[in-house]
Design a protein around this motif. Structure first.
Motif, PDB file in Angstrom:
ATOM      1  N   ARG A 109      33.538  28.466  43.536  1.00 41.49           N
ATOM      2  CA  ARG A 109      32.873  28.349  42.241  1.00 41.49           C
ATOM      3  C   ARG A 109      33.454  29.339  41.227  1.00 41.49           C
ATOM      4  NH1 ARG A 109      28.248  28.547  44.085  1.00 41.49           N
ATOM      5  NH2 ARG A 109      27.688  30.717  43.685  1.00 41.49           N
ATOM      6  N   VAL A 110      33.756  30.556  41.697  1.00 38.64           N
ATOM      7  CA  VAL A 110      34.349  31.555  40.792  1.00 38.64           C
ATOM      8  C   VAL A 110      35.703  31.083  40.275  1.00 38.64           C
ATOM      9  CG1 VAL A 110      35.399  33.856  40.749  1.00 38.64           C
ATOM     10  CG2 VAL A 110      33.105  33.557  41.670  1.00 38.64           C
ATOM     11  N   LEU A 111      36.540  30.591  41.189  1.00 39.23           N
ATOM     12  CA  LEU A 111      37.853  30.099  40.765  1.00 39.23           C
ATOM     13  C   LEU A 111      37.720  28.913  39.816  1.00 39.23           C
ATOM     14  CD1 LEU A 111      39.822  30.316  44.136  1.00 39.23           C
ATOM     15  CD2 LEU A 111      40.159  31.717  42.116  1.00 39.23           C
ATOM     16  N   GLN A 112      36.778  28.032  40.125  1.00 33.27           N
ATOM     17  CA  GLN A 112      36.589  26.868  39.255  1.00 33.27           C
ATOM     18  C   GLN A 112      36.073  27.288  37.887  1.00 33.27           C
ATOM     19  OE1 GLN A 112      33.955  23.980  40.944  1.00 33.27           O
ATOM     20  NE2 GLN A 112      34.175  22.538  39.255  1.00 33.27           N
ATOM     21  N   ASP A 113      35.082  28.188  37.867  1.00 30.42           N
ATOM     22  CA  ASP A 113      34.501  28.608  36.583  1.00 30.42           C
ATOM     23  C   ASP A 113      35.502  29.406  35.758  1.00 30.42           C
ATOM     24  OD1 ASP A 113      32.201  27.370  37.355  1.00 30.42           O
ATOM     25  OD2 ASP A 113      31.171  29.206  37.987  1.00 30.42           O
ATOM     26  N   THR A 114      36.210  30.350  36.405  1.00 26.28           N
ATOM     27  CA  THR A 114      37.173  31.151  35.642  1.00 26.28           C
ATOM     28  C   THR A 114      38.301  30.290  35.095  1.00 26.28           C
ATOM     29  OG1 THR A 114      38.288  31.685  37.734  1.00 26.28           O
ATOM     30  CG2 THR A 114      36.669  33.262  36.893  1.00 26.28           C
ATOM     31  N   THR A 115      38.771  29.351  35.911  1.00 34.26           N
ATOM     32  CA  THR A 115      39.820  28.456  35.431  1.00 34.26           C
ATOM     33  C   THR A 115      39.329  27.616  34.261  1.00 34.26           C
ATOM     34  OG1 THR A 115      40.767  28.331  37.654  1.00 34.26           O
ATOM     35  CG2 THR A 115      41.388  26.603  36.098  1.00 34.26           C
ATOM     36  N   HIS A 116      38.101  27.099  34.387  1.00 36.35           N
ATOM     37  CA  HIS A 116      37.537  26.287  33.308  1.00 36.35           C
ATOM     38  C   HIS A 116      37.370  27.118  32.041  1.00 36.35           C
ATOM     39  CE1 HIS A 116      34.098  24.569  31.030  1.00 36.35           C
ATOM     40  NE2 HIS A 116      34.729  23.427  31.284  1.00 36.35           N
TER      41      HIS A 116
ATOM     42  N   ARG B 222      40.148  39.816  30.581  1.00 38.52           N
ATOM     43  CA  ARG B 222      39.814  41.081  31.236  1.00 38.52           C
ATOM     44  C   ARG B 222      38.587  40.920  32.135  1.00 38.52           C
ATOM     45  NH1 ARG B 222      40.501  45.170  26.037  1.00 38.52           N
ATOM     46  NH2 ARG B 222      42.784  45.306  26.081  1.00 38.52           N
ATOM     47  N   SER B 223      37.562  40.237  31.654  1.00 40.14           N
ATOM     48  CA  SER B 223      36.372  40.025  32.482  1.00 40.14           C
ATOM     49  C   SER B 223      36.686  39.156  33.699  1.00 40.14           C
ATOM     50  CB  SER B 223      35.270  39.388  31.648  1.00 40.14           C
ATOM     51  OG  SER B 223      35.660  38.115  31.168  1.00 40.14           O
ATOM     52  N   VAL B 224      37.541  38.149  33.524  1.00 37.06           N
ATOM     53  CA  VAL B 224      37.934  37.298  34.654  1.00 37.06           C
ATOM     54  C   VAL B 224      38.707  38.116  35.683  1.00 37.06           C
ATOM     55  CG1 VAL B 224      39.482  35.410  35.308  1.00 37.06           C
ATOM     56  CG2 VAL B 224      37.890  35.107  33.421  1.00 37.06           C
ATOM     57  N   GLN B 225      39.594  38.970  35.231  1.00 30.20           N
ATOM     58  CA  GLN B 225      40.336  39.815  36.167  1.00 30.20           C
ATOM     59  C   GLN B 225      39.404  40.743  36.935  1.00 30.20           C
ATOM     60  OE1 GLN B 225      43.202  41.703  33.606  1.00 30.20           O
ATOM     61  NE2 GLN B 225      44.749  40.122  33.915  1.00 30.20           N
ATOM     62  N   ALA B 226      38.426  41.327  36.247  1.00 25.15           N
ATOM     63  CA  ALA B 226      37.469  42.194  36.942  1.00 25.15           C
ATOM     64  C   ALA B 226      36.660  41.401  37.960  1.00 25.15           C
ATOM     65  CB  ALA B 226      36.539  42.852  35.928  1.00 25.15           C
ATOM     66  N   LEU B 227      36.236  40.197  37.587  1.00 23.58           N
ATOM     67  CA  LEU B 227      35.470  39.355  38.520  1.00 23.58           C
ATOM     68  C   LEU B 227      36.312  38.962  39.727  1.00 23.58           C
ATOM     69  CD1 LEU B 227      32.964  37.706  39.240  1.00 23.58           C
ATOM     70  CD2 LEU B 227      33.844  35.872  37.788  1.00 23.58           C
ATOM     71  N   LEU B 228      37.553  38.594  39.503  1.00 25.58           N
ATOM     72  CA  LEU B 228      38.427  38.218  40.612  1.00 25.58           C
ATOM     73  C   LEU B 228      38.682  39.406  41.538  1.00 25.58           C
ATOM     74  CD1 LEU B 228      41.051  35.919  38.827  1.00 25.58           C
ATOM     75  CD2 LEU B 228      39.160  35.231  40.291  1.00 25.58           C
ATOM     76  N   LYS B 229      38.807  40.598  40.975  1.00 21.57           N
ATOM     77  CA  LYS B 229      39.022  41.783  41.810  1.00 21.57           C
ATOM     78  C   LYS B 229      37.789  42.063  42.667  1.00 21.57           C
ATOM     79  CE  LYS B 229      42.366  44.055  38.763  1.00 21.57           C
ATOM     80  NZ  LYS B 229      42.612  45.206  37.858  1.00 21.57           N
ATOM     81  N   ARG B 230      36.594  41.948  42.065  1.00 20.05           N
ATOM     82  CA  ARG B 230      35.372  42.166  42.851  1.00 20.05           C
ATOM     83  C   ARG B 230      35.236  41.108  43.949  1.00 20.05           C
ATOM     84  NH1 ARG B 230      33.093  42.908  37.675  1.00 20.05           N
ATOM     85  NH2 ARG B 230      32.107  40.858  37.830  1.00 20.05           N
TER      86      ARG B 230
ATOM     87  N   LEU C 100      44.688  35.965  40.382  1.00 16.48           N
ATOM     88  CA  LEU C 100      44.696  37.239  39.660  1.00 16.48           C
ATOM     89  C   LEU C 100      46.063  37.510  39.042  1.00 16.48           C
ATOM     90  CD1 LEU C 100      43.070  39.752  38.928  1.00 16.48           C
ATOM     91  CD2 LEU C 100      43.792  40.771  41.089  1.00 16.48           C
ATOM     92  N   ASP C 101      47.123  37.211  39.783  1.00 12.94           N
ATOM     93  CA  ASP C 101      48.466  37.369  39.222  1.00 12.94           C
ATOM     94  C   ASP C 101      48.706  36.386  38.076  1.00 12.94           C
ATOM     95  OD1 ASP C 101      48.981  39.358  41.046  1.00 12.94           O
ATOM     96  OD2 ASP C 101      49.943  38.025  42.493  1.00 12.94           O
ATOM     97  N   ALA C 102      48.127  35.179  38.205  1.00 15.02           N
ATOM     98  CA  ALA C 102      48.335  34.165  37.162  1.00 15.02           C
ATOM     99  C   ALA C 102      47.673  34.551  35.847  1.00 15.02           C
ATOM    100  CB  ALA C 102      47.802  32.807  37.634  1.00 15.02           C
ATOM    101  N   THR C 103      46.612  35.388  35.892  1.00 16.30           N
ATOM    102  CA  THR C 103      45.957  35.796  34.648  1.00 16.30           C
ATOM    103  C   THR C 103      46.799  36.763  33.824  1.00 16.30           C
ATOM    104  OG1 THR C 103      44.810  37.567  35.851  1.00 16.30           O
ATOM    105  CG2 THR C 103      43.656  35.454  35.600  1.00 16.30           C
ATOM    106  N   GLU C 104      47.823  37.338  34.433  1.00 18.04           N
ATOM    107  CA  GLU C 104      48.679  38.245  33.676  1.00 18.04           C
ATOM    108  C   GLU C 104      49.450  37.492  32.587  1.00 18.04           C
ATOM    109  OE1 GLU C 104      48.750  41.448  33.797  1.00 18.04           O
ATOM    110  OE2 GLU C 104      47.285  41.561  35.441  1.00 18.04           O
ATOM    111  N   THR C 105      49.837  36.255  32.874  1.00 20.18           N
ATOM    112  CA  THR C 105      50.575  35.469  31.866  1.00 20.18           C
ATOM    113  C   THR C 105      49.715  35.173  30.642  1.00 20.18           C
ATOM    114  OG1 THR C 105      51.971  34.516  33.600  1.00 20.18           O
ATOM    115  CG2 THR C 105      51.877  33.356  31.497  1.00 20.18           C
ATOM    116  N   PRO C 106      48.472  34.655  30.796  1.00 28.31           N
ATOM    117  CA  PRO C 106      47.642  34.460  29.601  1.00 28.31           C
ATOM    118  C   PRO C 106      47.372  35.757  28.847  1.00 28.31           C
ATOM    119  CG  PRO C 106      46.723  33.268  31.449  1.00 28.31           C
ATOM    120  CD  PRO C 106      47.822  34.111  31.994  1.00 28.31           C
ATOM    121  N   TYR C 107      47.192  36.852  29.599  1.00 26.61           N
ATOM    122  CA  TYR C 107      46.944  38.124  28.924  1.00 26.61           C
ATOM    123  C   TYR C 107      48.161  38.550  28.104  1.00 26.61           C
ATOM    124  CZ  TYR C 107      45.536  42.985  28.266  1.00 26.61           C
ATOM    125  OH  TYR C 107      45.200  44.184  27.714  1.00 26.61           O
ATOM    126  N   ALA C 108      49.347  38.384  28.683  1.00 28.12           N
ATOM    127  CA  ALA C 108      50.571  38.728  27.941  1.00 28.12           C
ATOM    128  C   ALA C 108      50.737  37.817  26.731  1.00 28.12           C
ATOM    129  CB  ALA C 108      51.780  38.618  28.866  1.00 28.12           C
TER     130      ALA C 108
END
Length: 445
Positions: free
Chosen positions: A283-290, A183-191, A141-149
């Motif tokens: 699976r979530v981590l693999q799919d979101t990363t992919h 944004r959708s990946v961040q919401a999914l990771l939070k859930r 979740l923290d790593a997604t901040e870099t792509p978002y920025a």
């Protein structure tokens, strides 16, 4: 001294009375039995003595009572011996049965302790695995901040493109898709992270219940083991009269077994839920990363294509600018040549006009339209037409030169625009996107 006959007193056996043995009455002395004499020698001594019949009756009664008591005591002794032998055998059998049941109970407690221990270890392993996944989810979740920025910075940088290049192209569409995806990946990771935290709590609650049950069984095992070790020769046994009383709150064996089975069933449910959640998180981590990496590649390809288009457009503009500059130079030379040609027609025009003017001064009949006159007029008309054509051509050349200059300015401006846009795309966006997190970082490692 009285001469009346003294009647003997009745005899009572005090032991027979005490033992409720019927006392035989002494034989009644008939009237024919002669009474003892009442001589003066026996005066004062006859009232306290028994007769021989009484004496025989007394000791025969004693013998009979002793025989009866002996027989009764023998039967009681035989009954007592049989009773304590039976009681001893029953006690030994009951004690052996209790010891056997305690041994079976120890085996049963040991079995359930082992089951509880296994499930406690499994829950601990699942909880540790979920804690590791929780850490990975937090890192992902923290790593997604870099792509978002990066994506938002790219959009902001591209918003500063010059007017002609400020278009909604493929790069912008892919960047907007990337922002929505992040944004959708961040919401999914939070859930998913919330589910993992909740499952960890439930695992710990189930583990606590199992540990309490295991602790109770551990104490019960030690107590039953100590109880099973007691024997009739144990020096530390004591009387506890109230220990055999049954309490109303004490459970039975069925409820005792059901309680542990319910705890194990709850633990098994949590283990299965933990296992399913672990697979889901992986699976979530693999799919979101992919998905993030695929979208990143799409944006990179669009940027590369856009840079190639800008480079090609800039190259074409520069080539066209070179052609325009050459054409401007040629057009300037042509204008100069045309101006020189016009200038060169001044002298012949003056000659022709001078000739016609002088010939117009001829007197009288000499002022005739002869062949020289026609030739000079034709020459003058030809020169006027030539000058008009040259002036027209000069005007067109100057207009063309003006258009060429406008084209040059427009091309140079567009080249500067393309250069700035290429700088934004290549130096700002592409360079910034090189900081995009790797697959392992997006996976939470």
């Amino acid at each position: 001294m009285s001469s009346e006959a003294v009647v003997p007193r009745p005899h009572y056996d005090s032991r027979a009375v005490a033992q409720d043995v019927p006392v035989k009455e002494p034989p009644v002395v008939g009237p024919d039995v002669p009474l003892p004499s009442s001589g003066s020698a026996t005066a004062g001594f006859r009232s306290a003595k028994y007769s021989p019949a009484e004496w025989f009756s007394n000791y025969h009664s004693i013998l009979q009572q002793a025989a009866t008591n002996r027989r009764h005591a023998g039967s009681i002794q035989r009954a007592s011996k049989a009773l304590y032998q039976d009681a001893e055998a029953a006690t030994l059998q009951t004690q052996a049965e209790g010891t056997r049941l305690l041994g079976e109970r120890l085996q049963e407690i040991h079995h359930w302790k082992s089951e509880l221990r296994q499930h406690i270890d499994r829950l601990l392993a699942h909880t540790q695995a979920l804690s590791a996944l929780k850490t990975r989810l937090e890192k992902a979740l923290d790593a997604t901040e870099t792509p978002y920025a990066i994506a938002t910075d790219n959009l902001n940088c591209r918003a500063r493109r010059p007017g002609p290049d400020l278009v909604r192209d493929t790069v912008e569409e892919e960047l907007l898709k990337e922002v929505d995806l992040i944004r959708s990946v961040q919401a999914l990771l939070k859930r998913t992270l919330a589910q993992v935290v909740s499952q960890i709590k439930m695992n710990r609650d189930a583990k606590q219940m199992l540990e309490l049950d295991w602790s109770d069984k551990y104490q019960a095992y030690n107590l039953d083991d100590l109880s099973g070790g007691y024997s009739n020769m144990s020096p530390d046994t004591r009387h506890h009269p109230s220990s055999a009383s049954v309490q109303d709150q004490v459970c039975n064996s069925t409820s005792w077994t059901r309680f542990t089975q319910d705890n194990l069933s709850k633990a098994l449910q949590e283990e299965q839920a933990s296992n399913s959640l672990r697979l889901l998180v992986e699976r979530v981590l693999q799919d979101t990363t992919h998905d993030l990496r695929v979208q990143c590649s799409s944006v990179d390809r669009a940027l590369s294509q856009r840079c190639a288009e800008l480079i090609e457009a800039k190259t074409q503009l520069e080539a066209k600018l070179a052609q325009i500059l050459e054409q401007i130079a040629a057009q300037e030379r042509s204008i100069v040549a045309t101006q020189q040609a016009i200038h060169n027609k001044e002298a012949p025009l003056r000659v022709a006009q001078s000739r016609l003017y002088l010939r117009s001064l001829r007197p009288n009949m000499e002022l005739c339209r002869d062949e020289p006159q026609f030739s000079l007029e034709g020459e003058l008309r030809q020169m006027d037409a030539t000058l008009a054509s040259l002036r027209q051509q000069l005007s067109e050349a100057r207009g063309s030169l003006s258009h060429l200059e406008e084209s040059r300015i427009t091309i140079e401006k567009d080249i500067r625009c393309k250069t700035h846009s290429l700088f934004i795309e290549r130096e700002k966006c592409v360079t910034h996107r090189q900081r995009y997190p790797t697959v392992s970082t997006l996976s939470g490692y």
